[in-house]
Scaffold this active site. Structure first.
Site, PDB file in Angstrom:
ATOM      1  N   HIS A  22       0.600  -1.117  -0.037  1.00 14.97           N
ATOM      2  CA  HIS A  22      -0.007  -0.050   0.083  1.00 14.97           C
ATOM      3  C   HIS A  22       0.968   1.363  -0.027  1.00 14.97           C
ATOM      4  CE1 HIS A  22       0.927  -0.236   3.943  1.00 14.97           C
ATOM      5  NE2 HIS A  22       0.618   1.101   4.254  1.00 14.97           N
TER       6      HIS A  22
ATOM      7  N   HIS B  32       1.656   7.007  -0.222  1.00 15.92           N
ATOM      8  CA  HIS B  32       1.029   6.183   0.611  1.00 15.92           C
ATOM      9  C   HIS B  32      -0.626   5.956   0.052  1.00 15.92           C
ATOM     10  CE1 HIS B  32      -1.759   4.461   3.857  1.00 15.92           C
ATOM     11  NE2 HIS B  32      -0.336   4.374   4.767  1.00 15.92           N
TER      12      HIS B  32
END
Length: 163
Positions: free
Chosen positions: A68, A83
């Site tokens: 992620h 992110h």
């Protein structure tokens, strides 16, 4: 010829958009860790595209095990975090396809990952993607983009400068 070999790396650089979408101020990210800049300064993108590209020339420091997030280090030493989504660590990689590995050298615009924003949203997670300067003790962010549409690898998000 030898002069170039020993040339000092430029510490200051423009950070390009890693995703296509709309730039939003970090303060508007619905996650206190990012909105209160606990991890560092930067901006976020509400993505409309799925391709994630390198915002800098440098090296991939860490492809998170859960896919992620990716951290990068610019040639000048600034550490950047991309992110993808909020709380998406819980997806354990679902919706993310990494195209780089730790230690790999990258140039601005090189593919890093595919971020399936439809899958992530369908799972109930926000796709807003913070782009953070992690080592703010050594570098400063300036000329931060305001709310505007950017294309992956094209729009300048902010300037990173050695303190």
């Amino acid at each position: 010829m030898l002069k170039n070999l020993f040339k000092k790396k430029e510490a200051n650089s423009d950070l390009m958009a890693p995703l296509t979408g709309k730039v939003i101020p970090l303060e508007q990210v619905p996650d206190q860790v990012f909105s209160q800049k606990m991890m560092g300064d930067g901006v976020a993108i509400e993505p409309t595209g799925k391709q994630v590209v390198s915002p800098v020339d440098g090296e991939v420091v860490d492809v998170f095990k859960t896919k992620h997030a990716i951290s990068l280090k610019t040639d000048g030493g600034a550490e950047i975090l991309v992110h993808m989504g909020l709380e998406t660590v819980e997806l354990d990689g679902k919706g993310f396809d990494m195209q780089v590995e730790n230690g790999q050298k990258v140039k601005k615009g090189d593919p890093l990952a595919t971020f399936d924003i439809d899958t992530v949203a369908a799972e109930g997670y926000k796709t807003v993607t913070p782009i953070i300067l992690l080592n703010g003790e050594d570098f400063a962010v300036s000329n931060v983009a305001s709310e505007q549409d950017v294309a992956a690898g094209e729009g300048v998000l902010f300037h990173v400068e050695k303190k």
